[in-house]
Design an enzyme around this catalytic site. Structure first.
Site, PDB file in Angstrom:
ATOM      1  N   SER A  63       0.536  -1.566  -0.117  1.00 48.02           N
ATOM      2  CA  SER A  63       0.207   0.016  -0.069  1.00 48.02           C
ATOM      3  C   SER A  63       1.265   1.177   0.239  1.00 48.02           C
ATOM      4  O   SER A  63       1.705   1.138  -0.540  1.00 48.02           O
ATOM      5  CB  SER A  63      -1.280  -0.061   1.514  1.00 48.02           C
ATOM      6  OG  SER A  63      -1.382   0.901   0.845  1.00 48.02           O
ATOM      7  N   HIS A  68       2.661  14.616   5.090  1.00 46.15           N
ATOM      8  CA  HIS A  68       1.910  16.198   4.607  1.00 46.15           C
ATOM      9  C   HIS A  68       2.829  17.241   5.123  1.00 46.15           C
ATOM     10  O   HIS A  68       2.576  16.955   7.342  1.00 46.15           O
ATOM     11  CB  HIS A  68       1.112  16.461   4.396  1.00 46.15           C
ATOM     12  CG  HIS A  68       0.512  15.543   3.414  1.00 46.15           C
ATOM     13  ND1 HIS A  68       1.040  15.832   2.203  1.00 46.15           N
ATOM     14  CD2 HIS A  68      -0.260  14.787   3.553  1.00 46.15           C
ATOM     15  CE1 HIS A  68       0.060  14.560   1.147  1.00 46.15           C
ATOM     16  NE2 HIS A  68      -0.359  14.079   2.641  1.00 46.15           N
ATOM     17  N   CYS A  83      -0.990  -3.658   3.800  1.00 50.92           N
ATOM     18  CA  CYS A  83      -2.588  -4.599   3.474  1.00 50.92           C
ATOM     19  C   CYS A  83      -1.024  -6.182   3.370  1.00 50.92           C
ATOM     20  O   CYS A  83      -0.086  -5.958   3.614  1.00 50.92           O
ATOM     21  CB  CYS A  83      -3.206  -4.982   1.820  1.00 50.92           C
ATOM     22  SG  CYS A  83      -3.453  -3.239   1.803  1.00 50.92           S
TER      23      CYS A  83
END
Length: 122
Positions: A63, A68, A83
């Site tokens: 994944s 940010h 996952c």
């Protein structure tokens, strides 16, 4: 019931402002976090904003990990979504703490894709 993935959201407050604006450092932190959780790295992409701030994503076979940053606020928002059963997203946290040095970390844990396998396979 089976869980297809695990997603942790990290709210990081009181981070070192210099680290939050350090694009090469953020990229290295992402790579180290991938190694720490046992994931398979596909690629890393970061972007430095003007006058400040960095966004980055590590694309994983399992994944992704994203960040940010808002250096002016000492804040970073991160997602670690994995996952598979061999990758442990919480194992990224020490690497993240080591680089960003936050005063406060809030971890939100989300179980993704809860499915009844027997029903799906029927």
């Amino acid at each position: 019931m089976k869980q297809l993935g695990k997603h942790i959201i990290l709210e990081l407050w009181g981070c070192e402002k210099q680290a939050l604006d350090d694009q090469p450092g953020v990229e290295k932190m992402l790579v180290n976090a991938v190694k720490a959780c046992g994931a398979t790295l596909i690629c890393v992409k970061t972007h430095k904003f003007s006058p400040q701030g960095v966004t980055g994503v590590a694309v994983l076979a399992e994944s992704h990990i994203s960040i940010h940053t808002w250096p002016e606020l000492g804040y970073a928002a991160m997602d670690v979504f994995t996952c598979g059963e061999h990758v442990i997203p919480e194992d990224t946290i020490p690497e993240i703490r080591n680089f960003l040095k936050p005063d406060k970390v809030e971890v939100i844990d989300i179980k993704r894709g809860i499915v009844d396998i027997e029903e799906v396979l029927a």
